[in-house]
Design a protein around this motif. Structure first.
Motif, PDB file in Angstrom:
ATOM      1  N   CYS A 162       9.379 -12.563  27.875  1.00  0.00           N
ATOM      2  CA  CYS A 162      10.432 -13.369  27.220  1.00  0.00           C
ATOM      3  C   CYS A 162      11.583 -13.540  28.191  1.00  0.00           C
ATOM      4  O   CYS A 162      12.753 -13.512  27.803  1.00  0.00           O
ATOM      5  CB  CYS A 162      10.922 -12.656  25.962  1.00  0.00           C
ATOM      6  N   ASP A 163      11.262 -13.675  29.494  1.00  0.00           N
ATOM      7  CA  ASP A 163      12.306 -13.637  30.513  1.00  0.00           C
ATOM      8  C   ASP A 163      12.721 -15.015  31.019  1.00  0.00           C
ATOM      9  O   ASP A 163      13.214 -15.154  32.139  1.00  0.00           O
ATOM     10  CB  ASP A 163      11.887 -12.714  31.677  1.00  0.00           C
ATOM     11  N   GLY A 164      12.575 -16.012  30.178  1.00  0.00           N
ATOM     12  CA  GLY A 164      13.157 -17.321  30.477  1.00  0.00           C
ATOM     13  C   GLY A 164      12.443 -18.044  31.605  1.00  0.00           C
ATOM     14  O   GLY A 164      11.412 -17.599  32.130  1.00  0.00           O
ATOM     15  N   PHE A 165      13.019 -19.179  31.986  1.00  0.00           N
ATOM     16  CA  PHE A 165      12.339 -20.061  32.932  1.00  0.00           C
ATOM     17  C   PHE A 165      12.293 -19.487  34.346  1.00  0.00           C
ATOM     18  O   PHE A 165      11.445 -19.848  35.141  1.00  0.00           O
ATOM     19  CB  PHE A 165      13.009 -21.434  32.921  1.00  0.00           C
ATOM     20  N   HIS A 166      13.258 -18.604  34.678  1.00  0.00           N
ATOM     21  CA  HIS A 166      13.297 -18.059  36.046  1.00  0.00           C
ATOM     22  C   HIS A 166      12.841 -16.605  36.093  1.00  0.00           C
ATOM     23  O   HIS A 166      13.134 -15.891  37.046  1.00  0.00           O
ATOM     24  CB  HIS A 166      14.715 -18.209  36.619  1.00  0.00           C
ATOM     25  N   GLY A 167      12.134 -16.185  35.056  1.00  0.00           N
ATOM     26  CA  GLY A 167      11.693 -14.790  34.984  1.00  0.00           C
ATOM     27  C   GLY A 167      10.506 -14.488  35.882  1.00  0.00           C
ATOM     28  O   GLY A 167      10.032 -15.344  36.639  1.00  0.00           O
TER      29      GLY A 167
END
Ligand code: FAD
Ligand code: DHB
Length: 395
Positions: A162-167
């Motif tokens: 769930c670490d977003g687009f830049h995860g």
């Protein structure tokens, strides 16, 4: 030496997706640990989305984290579409059997969820570094990270990326497994928060020859405003005076709309892209929210899609732990992607209808005006906008 810990679900990222998932799992008696690389202060102050769908509000309220949202959130039963110097209202309640949306900042949702989790004494670690995922295609995946100067390993049954687009989660999937579908738009949004009372009770989406503008708000004292700008623009090119001049010009109406100015509290530029990665599962790794898809902001769908993903994931995990069956989990990707593609289409449609495209595409301009005239005069077309905007039912 690595310190080892164990949990059932390891969650990477404390944005809306990670925090709502942790909350839903906790209510079902499933343990999780949330790992966030930023500080608590940073994630609680990150200004982003502001529109909560009807189902998102219901979910947060019914699961016990909606008290402040109910008190401070602004319930809206319609929006205005403005073009040709005139406003046209789309009445959501009338067109959707009484549904509405609520304006409540994303960082307020995040604050409420963090507080609930910490008050429950459940694990949520901020400021962790060097997060990496291991063995995601095995039944014993793990997450390695560094916290308090110590190398640590979290062993899990399942990992939620769930670490977003830049995860980093997405990059743990071997090359060739995920297919990306993408569209870039030739513009960006310049967003400001201003210490000024809103100039209208409702959101105003404006199509203007100079470009799109959006009037939104956060409270009776704070206005949120957006302007279409060039994707290569730097903030330095947008002093406050230029922003206000542009907002006045684009939001002007024939009957003398007045926009109230105030000190600019925050300013940022966000690019506009549509991306979907399929599938959203690889072995024991499940991607959710911006880690798997992003939408252009015009439909206000990003945060709401993230919440819908983890609602489906929590249901699958509950069945997995209750019965040992992974049948529901195995449907996770296909179930989520139906809603995601609907959200993608709606966001693309709103974006295409309301932004000024580069060049002198007079044909395109006239098509946009025709579409706006239709959406604001036909009950059938307005209903399409309304039911997508308030959000289709979860599940
Ligand atoms: P995020 O909110 O991005 O959360 C991911 C979390 O993971 C973050 O806290 C991040 O710090 C953390 N993280 C990242 N990498 C790691 C790592 N390696 N290890 C541990 N943690 C990590 N949507 C709208 O509807 N309207 C808007 O106006 C709007 N504006 C936006 C403006 C910006 C600048 C951005 C980036 C997005 C905007 N969105 C908007 C989209 C919306 O905010 C997102 O869809 C929503 O935040 C998705 O939630 P998420 O939890 O999936 O991802
Ligand atoms: C807001 C953001 C959006 O992307 C949108 O479509 C409507 C409102 C907001 O930040 O208030």
């Amino acid at each position: 030496m690595r310190t080892a810990m164990r949990t059932q679900v390891g969650i990477v990222g404390a944005g809306p997706a990670g925090l709502v998932l942790a909350h839903l799992l906790q209510r079902r008696g499933i343990e999780s640990v949330v790992l966030e690389n930023r500080s608590r202060d940073y994630v609680e102050k990150r200004v982003r989305a502001g529109v909560l769908e009807y189902g998102t509000v219901q979910l947060l309220t019914e699961t016990g984290v909606g008290d402040r949202l109910r008190r401070e959130g602004l319930v809206h039963t319609g929006v205005e579409l403005r073009f040709d110097g005139q406003g046209h209202r789309i009445p959501f309640d009338e067109l959707t059997g009484g549904r509405s949306i609520t304006v409540y900042g994303q960082q307020e949702v995040v604050k409420d969820l963090i507080r609930a989790r910490l008050e429950a004494g459940a694990p949520l670690l901020f400021g962790v570094a060097d997060v990496s995922l291991h063995g995601v295609d095995s039944p014993t995946p793990s997450i390695r990270f560094r916290a308090d100067g110590q190398d640590q390993e979290l062993q899990c049954d399942v990992i939620a990326g769930c670490d977003g687009f830049h995860g980093v989660s997405r990059d743990s999937v071997p090359a060739g497994v995920l297919t990306g579908y993408e569209r870039a738009y030739p513009f960006a949004w310049l967003g400001i928060l201003a210490k000024a009372p809103p100039s209208s009770e409702e959101l105003i989406y404006t199509y203007h020859e100079r470009g799109f503008a959006l009037h939104s708000m956060r409270s009776p004292q704070v206005t949120r405003l957006y302007l279409q700008c060039d994707p290569d623009d730097e903030l330095a090119a947008w002093p406050d005076e230029r922003i206000w001049d542009e907002l006045h010009a684009r939001l002007a109406t024939r009957d003398g709309f007045t926009l109230t100015e105030g000190p600019v509290l925050e300013k940022g530029i966000t690019g506009m892209r549509s991306v979907v990665l399929e599938p959203m599962q690889y072995g024991r790794l499940f991607l959710a929210g911006d880690a798997a898809h992003i939408v252009p902001a015009t439909g206000a769908k990003g945060l709401n899609l993230a919440v819908a993903d983890v609602w489906v994931l929590a249901r699958g995990l509950a069945e997995f732990y209750r019965t040992g069956s992974a049948a529901e989990l195995d449907r996770y990707s296909a179930t989520c992607l139906r809603r995601i593609w609907r959200g993608q289409h709606f966001s693309w449609w709103m974006t295409s209808m309301l932004h000024r495209f580069r060049g002198d595409d007079e044909f395109g301009h006239r098509l946009q005006l025709s579409q706006l005239a239709y959406v604001t005069s036909s009950r059938a077309a307005a209903t399409t906008l309304a039911e997508n905007y308030v959000g289709l039912p979860l599940g």
